[in-house]
Design an enzyme around this catalytic site. Structure first.
Site, PDB file in Angstrom:
ATOM      1  N   ARG A  27       0.859  -1.203  -0.070  1.00  0.00           N
ATOM      2  CA  ARG A  27       0.009  -0.069  -0.189  1.00  0.00           C
ATOM      3  C   ARG A  27       0.819   1.106  -0.100  1.00  0.00           C
ATOM      4  NH1 ARG A  27      -5.668  -0.270   1.770  1.00  0.00           N
ATOM      5  NH2 ARG A  27      -6.306  -2.426   0.844  1.00  0.00           N
ATOM      6  N   ARG A  31      -3.827   6.773   1.014  1.00  0.00           N
ATOM      7  CA  ARG A  31      -4.137   7.766   1.544  1.00  0.00           C
ATOM      8  C   ARG A  31      -3.088   8.450   2.583  1.00  0.00           C
ATOM      9  NH1 ARG A  31      -9.282   4.554   2.843  1.00  0.00           N
ATOM     10  NH2 ARG A  31      -7.595   3.180   3.363  1.00  0.00           N
ATOM     11  N   ARG A  40      -6.603  11.327  -6.352  1.00  0.00           N
ATOM     12  CA  ARG A  40      -7.884  10.763  -5.874  1.00  0.00           C
ATOM     13  C   ARG A  40      -9.041  11.563  -5.925  1.00  0.00           C
ATOM     14  NH1 ARG A  40     -11.988   8.642  -3.699  1.00  0.00           N
ATOM     15  NH2 ARG A  40     -11.965   7.028  -2.095  1.00  0.00           N
ATOM     16  N   ASP A  77      -6.477  -2.828  -7.634  1.00  0.00           N
ATOM     17  CA  ASP A  77      -7.184  -3.421  -6.387  1.00  0.00           C
ATOM     18  C   ASP A  77      -7.367  -5.134  -6.757  1.00  0.00           C
ATOM     19  OD1 ASP A  77      -8.173  -2.481  -3.466  1.00  0.00           O
ATOM     20  OD2 ASP A  77      -9.441  -4.143  -4.150  1.00  0.00           O
ATOM     21  N   TYR A 153     -14.511 -11.998  -0.079  1.00  0.00           N
ATOM     22  CA  TYR A 153     -15.094 -10.590  -0.470  1.00  0.00           C
ATOM     23  C   TYR A 153     -16.476 -10.964  -1.373  1.00  0.00           C
ATOM     24  CZ  TYR A 153     -11.370  -8.153   1.602  1.00  0.00           C
ATOM     25  OH  TYR A 153     -10.401  -7.774   2.509  1.00  0.00           O
TER      26      TYR A 153
END
Ligand code: CP3
Length: 348
Positions: A27, A31, A40, A77, A153
């Site tokens: 990652r 963010r 973003r 992703d 998921y």
């Protein structure tokens, strides 16, 4: 040095001595970086960013501009595969991913694997945009999720506390569950092969929820599906090194690298480095395993823990990384401290 010798990550993965210990972190584009948050915002949603080849390339490169590290990881992703197979996918601010649920044979039958690469063509454009921008010493990593983790998921419809429905389906031997895993294996082979054709030089397979699987289920739902992906790629002539990150296997990491023909394994922060030294590094290169919370809080504990790890794992058997993704609240000064501490310890 010719340009291939400059790539510390590729050298370690080829069992060669690197000129320095390769460093990257999971990652690393995200963010915690102000410049990521800006791009973003311009892109709109997280998925809009993933499918925008110019902006996704820009955020892939952002951490390389700040830190003296050895790899770029494609910005995308693991959940784009289910979306490409026909699941509805959205990311809700502060809640994470939401997917249409897959819980029966008729749900699984609706999933299409033939058009996955067509749907994901913007991702391959991102790779082509990034490649010429990378410095000679930087290796380029592509990735996908492992079938078990991606399936959780799809079954739960997003992130869940305990993956109960997924475990129930796996442990009770539901036929639709096995078909789902098989479809994910096939789609992942196509997708990773196309990433390599577009320009990535290393692949990582993320099995973030591998620790959900008890000993008896690990072979069928963790090792075998990942081995099928790896072997499928090799049969198609894909030769790039592959890193398996099956988080939380503990002592089972020995079985994992015995069962799957990987060039490195990523290990969780809870695995003691003394154990890693005694049980893994003679057989395989190890990636990890600094706790992301240590990186977030910084201070003397950060330096001590980094030095503890690298004092046990020699630089030609190690890819310095975290045990999981970097936290959103991490101060970039701590990341500079991490990189400096590793370089100073190694004397490079
Ligand atoms: O820098 C990189 O590592 C490359 C890009 C990357 C992302 N996700 C970007 C991302 C990679 C390799 C992933 C993998 C991924 N995605 C995993 C496996 C690794 C892990 O973390 O266990 C998983 C389970 C996912 C699924 C996923 N994506 C979740 C559960 C979430 C929500 C949680 C969160 O952190 O918000 C995401 C969102 C996501 N993926 C973000 C990023 C940068 C944050 C999205 C934003 O900008 O709001």
């Amino acid at each position: 040095m010719n340009s291939s010798n400059k790539k510390a990550l590729l050298n370690v993965l080829a069992n060669k001595k690197p000129h320095r210990r390769p460093i990257w972190f999971m990652r690393q584009a995200g963010r915690y970086l102000e410049e990521y948050r800006q791009v973003r915002k311009t892109a709109g949603s997280f998925l809009d960013l993933c499918y925008n080849p110019e902006l996704a390339a820009e955020v892939t490169i952002q951490p390389l501009k700040r830190f003296d590290i050895d790899a770029a990881i494609l910005f995308s992703d693991i959940l784009v595969i289910p979306q490409a197979m026909g699941s509805d996918l959205g990311f809700v601010q502060n809640e994470g991913p939401k997917l249409s649920t897959t819980r029966s044979m008729s749900d699984v039958k609706k999933l299409e694997i033939d058009k996955v690469n067509e749907f994901l063509s913007p991702v391959f454009e991102t790779i082509k945009n990034v490649k010429p921008e990378l410095a000679d010493h930087v290796s380029f990593i592509g990735f996908c999720g492992a079938p078990w983790t991606v399936a959780t998921y799809m079954i739960e419809g997003g992130t869940s506390q305990d993956r109960f429905l997924s475990k129930k389906a796996a442990f009770s031997g539901e036929a639709w569950f096995d078909v789902l895993i098989e479809k994910l294996v096939l789609a992942s082979i196509d997708y990773l092969e196309a990433q390599v054709n577009a320009g990535v030089e290393v692949l990582q397979i993320f099995d973030s929820w591998a620790s959900d699987l008890p000993d008896m289920q690990r072979d069928k739902y963790c090792y075998k599906p990942i081995a099928k992906i790896v072997n499928g790629l090799r049969e198609r002539g894909v030769t790039v090194p592959i890193i398996g990150f099956a988080k939380g296997l503990g002592a089972g990491q020995v079985d994992f690298c015995g069962q799957v023909d990987l060039q490195a394994i990523g290990v969780e922060s809870s695995l003691p480095v003394n154990w890693i030294k005694n049980n893994l590094i003679d057989n395989i290169v190890v990636q990890g395993n600094l706790d992301p919370v240590l990186l977030d809080i910084g201070g003397p504990g950060l330096k001590e823990n980094i030095e503890h790890i690298i004092s046990y794992i020699p630089m030609d058997r190690h890819i310095f990384n975290l045990g999981h993704g970097v936290r959103q609240t991490t101060d970039i000064a701590h990341i500079h401290q991490m990189v400096d501490t590793v370089r100073e310890f190694d004397g490079v």
